[in-house]
Enzyme design. Sequence first.
Site, PDB file in Angstrom:
ATOM      1  CB  THR A  54      -0.964  -0.010   1.204  1.00  0.00           C
ATOM      2  OG1 THR A  54      -1.700  -1.230   1.201  1.00  0.00           O
ATOM      3  CG2 THR A  54      -1.942   1.141   1.156  1.00  0.00           C
ATOM      4  CE1 TYR A 142      -0.712  -9.303   3.428  1.00  0.00           C
ATOM      5  CE2 TYR A 142       0.965  -7.789   2.619  1.00  0.00           C
ATOM      6  CZ  TYR A 142      -0.352  -8.203   2.667  1.00  0.00           C
ATOM      7  OH  TYR A 142      -1.304  -7.523   1.955  1.00  0.00           O
ATOM      8  CE  LYS A 170      -1.752  -6.768   5.645  1.00  0.00           C
ATOM      9  NZ  LYS A 170      -1.099  -5.723   4.818  1.00  0.00           N
ATOM     10  CB  VAL A 210      -2.345  -4.941   9.026  1.00  0.00           C
ATOM     11  CG1 VAL A 210      -1.490  -4.022   8.162  1.00  0.00           C
ATOM     12  CG2 VAL A 210      -1.550  -5.420  10.243  1.00  0.00           C
TER      13      VAL A 210
END
Length: 299
Positions: A54, A142, A170, A210
Amino acid sequence: MAPTSTPKAPFGRVLTAMVTPFSTDGALDLAGAQQLAAHLVDAGNDGLVVNGTTGESPTTSDTEKDQLVRAVVEAVGDRAFVVAGVGTNDTRHSIELARQAERSGAHGLLTVTPYYSKPPQEGLLRHFTAIADATGLPVMLYDIPGRSGVPLETETIVRLAEHPRIVANKDAKGDLGAAGWALVRSGLAWYSGDDMLNLPLLSIGATGFVSVVGHLVTPELRALLDAYTGGDVAKAAEIHQHLLPVYTGMFRAQGVVTTKTALALRGLPAGPLRLPLTELDADATERLRKDLAAGGVHL
């Protein structure tokens, strides 16, 4: 001084994966990054992830990543966890970024599954272990097979959890059954990496989020979390349902694109995108406005 960490919530409970503001000429906007970071922490975030997808990490240089971590730590590092994204599909490069992030003052590392090369599970095990061995910082895995091409299988997650510095995951796998087994067997702190599944993941034991939509609705995410952990599941469900148009609207297009559009409309630092990402057209922007308004966010 860094914020206080706990085993159940090693990076806090509500984090936003922060965009990287750029100036109009496309350069890194460090003052804007500090302003945005302070705004997000003031809104209720316990932590920020910088240099993640992001944050347009595929298009920022190692030097820019270093500068961004230092700037955000300076702005909010005494009030919130600053977690640096260091994941690449090159283990040696990831190790270099991890060590750089540690020198820059990051409180933790986010390490995405290596993308495109589709390594076997043994390769994933060695990759994440090597990164965790490289610094003294706690690591959040992640797992996002939709982008990386391969999942972190439950057995691999369980084995990785044996490492003393791998403390969290995550989860953007979109598989609640797999998440339940991996969560309970690994003992890792579990963070939702898919905003639409924030409440469902809490229901099977996740510790927090998150988030991408946290750029706009951190107070609502905090209220949802507080309601659920306080035992008011009906209230949590009500907030979740209210946010559905926000979740939907923010992911009709690529999340960085919609987030930067929304931030700009709110007068917050964002700036342009770096190619290959491109701006929303007028019709898509108007659709985003309508989606967000339906969820109580007026631009």
